[in-house]
Design a protein around this motif. Structure first.
Motif, mmCIF file in Angstrom:
data_model
loop_
_atom_site.group_PDB
_atom_site.id
_atom_site.type_symbol
_atom_site.label_atom_id
_atom_site.label_comp_id
_atom_site.label_asym_id
_atom_site.label_seq_id
_atom_site.Cartn_x
_atom_site.Cartn_y
_atom_site.Cartn_z
ATOM 1 N N VAL A 85 0.823 -1.183 0.069
ATOM 2 C CA VAL A 85 -0.026 0.021 0.012
ATOM 3 C C VAL A 85 0.877 1.223 -0.063
ATOM 4 N N ILE A 86 2.137 1.121 0.398
ATOM 5 C CA ILE A 86 2.770 2.590 0.484
ATOM 6 C C ILE A 86 3.789 2.549 -0.732
ATOM 7 N N GLY A 87 3.939 3.980 -1.170
ATOM 8 C CA GLY A 87 4.682 4.306 -2.401
ATOM 9 C C GLY A 87 3.837 4.179 -3.618
ATOM 10 N N GLY A 88 2.759 4.036 -3.532
ATOM 11 C CA GLY A 88 2.005 4.116 -4.569
ATOM 12 C C GLY A 88 1.910 5.205 -5.596
ATOM 13 N N SER A 89 1.384 5.175 -6.706
ATOM 14 C CA SER A 89 1.230 6.232 -7.575
ATOM 15 C C SER A 89 -0.322 6.668 -8.016
ATOM 16 N N GLY A 90 -0.942 6.483 -6.892
ATOM 17 C CA GLY A 90 -2.588 6.785 -7.169
ATOM 18 C C GLY A 90 -2.864 8.310 -7.429
ATOM 19 N N SER A 91 -3.897 8.397 -8.440
ATOM 20 C CA SER A 91 -4.201 9.679 -8.587
ATOM 21 C C SER A 91 -5.509 10.282 -8.267
ATOM 22 N N GLY A 92 -6.173 9.680 -6.947
ATOM 23 C CA GLY A 92 -7.354 10.009 -6.650
ATOM 24 C C GLY A 92 -7.256 11.623 -6.087
ATOM 25 N N THR A 93 -8.558 12.143 -6.147
ATOM 26 C CA THR A 93 -8.455 13.731 -5.852
ATOM 27 C C THR A 93 -9.448 14.182 -4.934
ATOM 28 N N LYS A 94 -9.921 13.030 -4.133
ATOM 29 C CA LYS A 94 -11.068 13.490 -3.090
ATOM 30 C C LYS A 94 -10.211 14.269 -1.912
ATOM 31 N N PRO A 95 -10.826 15.530 -1.715
ATOM 32 C CA PRO A 95 -10.215 16.243 -0.689
ATOM 33 C C PRO A 95 -10.297 15.662 0.769
ATOM 34 N N TRP A 96 -11.343 14.740 1.190
ATOM 35 C CA TRP A 96 -11.297 14.217 2.063
ATOM 36 C C TRP A 96 -12.129 12.725 2.063
ATOM 37 N N LEU A 97 -11.889 11.785 3.091
ATOM 38 C CA LEU A 97 -12.528 10.498 2.794
ATOM 39 C C LEU A 97 -13.072 10.133 4.363
ATOM 40 N N ALA A 98 -14.214 9.572 4.335
ATOM 41 C CA ALA A 98 -14.641 9.121 5.876
ATOM 42 C C ALA A 98 -14.957 7.492 5.649
ATOM 43 N N PHE A 99 -14.798 6.864 6.689
ATOM 44 C CA PHE A 99 -15.157 5.675 6.960
ATOM 45 C C PHE A 99 -15.847 5.486 8.223
ATOM 46 N N PRO A 100 -17.237 4.981 8.458
ATOM 47 C CA PRO A 100 -18.240 4.745 7.295
ATOM 48 C C PRO A 100 -18.210 5.945 6.352
ATOM 49 N N PRO A 101 -18.462 5.708 4.944
ATOM 50 C CA PRO A 101 -18.604 6.754 4.126
ATOM 51 C C PRO A 101 -19.902 7.378 4.114
ATOM 52 N N PRO A 102 -19.942 8.530 3.226
ATOM 53 C CA PRO A 102 -21.492 8.939 3.018
ATOM 54 C C PRO A 102 -22.152 8.073 2.282
ATOM 55 N N GLY A 103 -23.631 8.226 2.413
ATOM 56 C CA GLY A 103 -24.545 7.200 1.747
ATOM 57 C C GLY A 103 -24.931 6.079 2.296
ATOM 58 N N PRO A 104 -25.463 5.080 1.531
ATOM 59 C CA PRO A 104 -25.772 3.691 2.295
ATOM 60 C C PRO A 104 -24.723 3.055 2.535
ATOM 61 N N VAL A 105 -24.879 2.313 3.539
ATOM 62 C CA VAL A 105 -23.548 1.719 4.340
ATOM 63 C C VAL A 105 -24.183 0.505 5.086
ATOM 64 N N PRO A 106 -23.809 -0.843 4.384
ATOM 65 C CA PRO A 106 -24.167 -2.059 5.429
ATOM 66 C C PRO A 106 -23.911 -1.810 6.717
ATOM 67 N N LEU A 107 -24.730 -2.449 7.688
ATOM 68 C CA LEU A 107 -24.342 -2.372 8.971
ATOM 69 C C LEU A 107 -23.067 -3.443 9.295
ATOM 70 N N GLU A 108 -23.107 -4.310 8.449
ATOM 71 C CA GLU A 108 -22.049 -5.464 8.627
ATOM 72 C C GLU A 108 -20.567 -4.895 8.204
ATOM 73 N N ALA A 109 -20.594 -3.680 7.548
ATOM 74 C CA ALA A 109 -19.276 -3.141 7.218
ATOM 75 C C ALA A 109 -18.979 -2.123 8.548
ATOM 76 N N ILE A 110 -19.992 -2.059 9.529
ATOM 77 C CA ILE A 110 -19.547 -1.312 10.721
ATOM 78 C C ILE A 110 -19.483 -2.406 11.868
ATOM 79 N N ASN A 111 -20.534 -3.391 12.020
ATOM 80 C CA ASN A 111 -20.196 -4.181 12.995
ATOM 81 C C ASN A 111 -19.564 -5.641 12.268
ATOM 82 N N ILE A 112 -18.266 -5.453 12.284
ATOM 83 C CA ILE A 112 -17.241 -6.306 11.127
ATOM 84 C C ILE A 112 -17.433 -7.940 11.846
#
Length: 203
Positions: A85-112
């Protein structure tokens, strides 16, 4: 090669010594640039996103959500895995990211399943540039017009993002069928970060 070393020695290390069984220089280099885990690669994703035991950084999760991510490499055995994961050359442009993210999120992604819930390890917001400086941030969470108290912790820099915070529910847990409105304010934020997490159940 990284995963093989973790498996063969029944240990995890980002800096494996040359004395390890199955040691290789390329495997050791990969270990220093990877999220590492002691089980199968796919199963480790849940562990990284829960990120129990990393309360001051939530670093595994942040690397996976980083704008810099990619391309990645995944190596795995039954007893070890490495996710580059370190040293990548990704070109994402999101100014911020959240987890859990905005929008519909399965409860199972929170209660893993099989891991501590994200409620206990912390919801996170990470950002990448000065206009979104999260230093000294405060967080408000509401649901159905009611305030849901949280504790806020500043996270260490440079784990896939320049700035990051985590916030943990106090006296409440995430429930399916509820929408949680999150607002983040900070001295370095010209405009608050605001988003809604719509929790759904996916049995």
């Amino acid at each position: 090669e990284c995963a093989l070393m973790m498996d063969a020695n029944n240990l995890l290390s980002h800096q494996p010594p040359t004395s390890w069984a199955c040691y290789s220089m390329s495997g050791a280099t990969a270990a220093g640039r990877s999220n590492i885990c002691s089980t199968r690669a796919v199963r480790c994703i849940d562990m990284y996103m829960s990120d129990f035991g990393n309360a001051t950084t939530i670093g595994h999760r942040r690397w996976f959500l980083s704008n810099q991510l990619g391309p990645i490499g995944v190596g795995g055995t039954t007893g070890g895995s490495c996710h580059h994961v370190i040293g990548g050359s990704g070109s994402g442009t999101k100014p911020w990211l959240a987890f859990p993210p905005p929008g519909p999120v399965p409860l199972e992604a929170i209660n893993i399943p099989g891991n501590p819930s994200v409620d206990s390890t912390g919801w996170t917001v990470q950002s990448y540039s000065s206009p979104y400086n999260l230093a000294g941030a405060s967080v408000t969470v509401t649901e159905g017009g009611m305030n849901k108290p949280v504790t806020v912790t500043q996270l260490g820099d440079n784990y896939g993002s320049r700035y990051a915070i985590r916030f943990n529910p106090m006296g409440w847990t995430t429930q399916a069928g509820r929408t949680y409105q999150v607002t983040v304010t900070a001295p370095g934020l010209a405009t608050p970060i605001s988003y809604a997490v719509e929790v759904v159940s996916c049995p």
